[in-house]
Design an enzyme around this catalytic site. Sequence first.
Site, mmCIF file in Angstrom:
data_model
loop_
_atom_site.group_PDB
_atom_site.id
_atom_site.type_symbol
_atom_site.label_atom_id
_atom_site.label_comp_id
_atom_site.label_asym_id
_atom_site.label_seq_id
_atom_site.Cartn_x
_atom_site.Cartn_y
_atom_site.Cartn_z
ATOM 1 N N ILE A 45 0.927 -1.373 -0.217
ATOM 2 C CA ILE A 45 -0.332 0.183 0.446
ATOM 3 C C ILE A 45 0.857 1.291 -0.215
ATOM 4 O O ILE A 45 1.438 1.152 1.422
ATOM 5 C CB ILE A 45 -0.982 0.252 1.232
ATOM 6 C CG1 ILE A 45 -1.657 -1.196 1.356
ATOM 7 C CG2 ILE A 45 -1.477 1.514 1.546
ATOM 8 C CD1 ILE A 45 -3.055 -1.384 2.637
ATOM 9 N N THR B 158 6.638 7.854 1.552
ATOM 10 C CA THR B 158 8.025 7.816 0.522
ATOM 11 C C THR B 158 7.818 6.542 -0.328
ATOM 12 O O THR B 158 7.479 6.604 -1.164
ATOM 13 C CB THR B 158 8.343 7.287 1.798
ATOM 14 O OG1 THR B 158 8.516 5.428 2.323
ATOM 15 C CG2 THR B 158 8.721 7.493 3.628
ATOM 16 N N HIS C 117 9.042 4.374 -0.947
ATOM 17 C CA HIS C 117 9.498 2.902 -0.601
ATOM 18 C C HIS C 117 8.580 2.448 -1.536
ATOM 19 O O HIS C 117 8.543 0.520 -1.368
ATOM 20 C CB HIS C 117 8.909 2.482 1.037
ATOM 21 C CG HIS C 117 9.397 1.314 1.229
ATOM 22 N ND1 HIS C 117 10.987 0.785 1.718
ATOM 23 C CD2 HIS C 117 9.297 0.366 1.823
ATOM 24 C CE1 HIS C 117 10.737 -0.795 1.758
ATOM 25 N NE2 HIS C 117 9.532 -0.867 2.104
#
Length: 152
Positions: free
Chosen positions: A77, A81, A83
């Site tokens: 999800i 950031t 990431h």
Amino acid sequence: MTQKLHINPHLLIVEARFYNEISDELLAGAVSVLQKSGVSYDIITVPGALEIPAAIAFAEKDKTVFYDGYVALGCVIRGETYHFEIVADNSCRALMDLTVHQQLAIGNGILTVENEKQAWARAKQGEKNKGDFAAEAALCMIALKKRFGDNR
């Protein structure tokens, strides 16, 4: 559409447990399809989606057990950031590398979504459960491998 196979394949479900409840739904969908198809399967868990391709690669090198195909399940999800992009892009790329370069039959059920609402829309049983789609895809790819001469 459950695949009718002339063999009794053995699959490995690799499940990332980062979002436990969503993972439970994806797993239930995949298991339902595999049970209806009459195939055998094992289940292993990994911490997150990035670990799924490595787990499949480890299993493929194991000479004590043979898997005809793999089902990758997890959820990524988007957060605040970068990431998300790293995990989503690299887990998918690594699965494609395994599929293309090692000719593995893999059904990809890793959700990559913007929010939890989208994840649930793709994980709930009786709706668009991507766990069942991933299991169906793995069975389809196993059948294609057999059709094109993979007689392991």
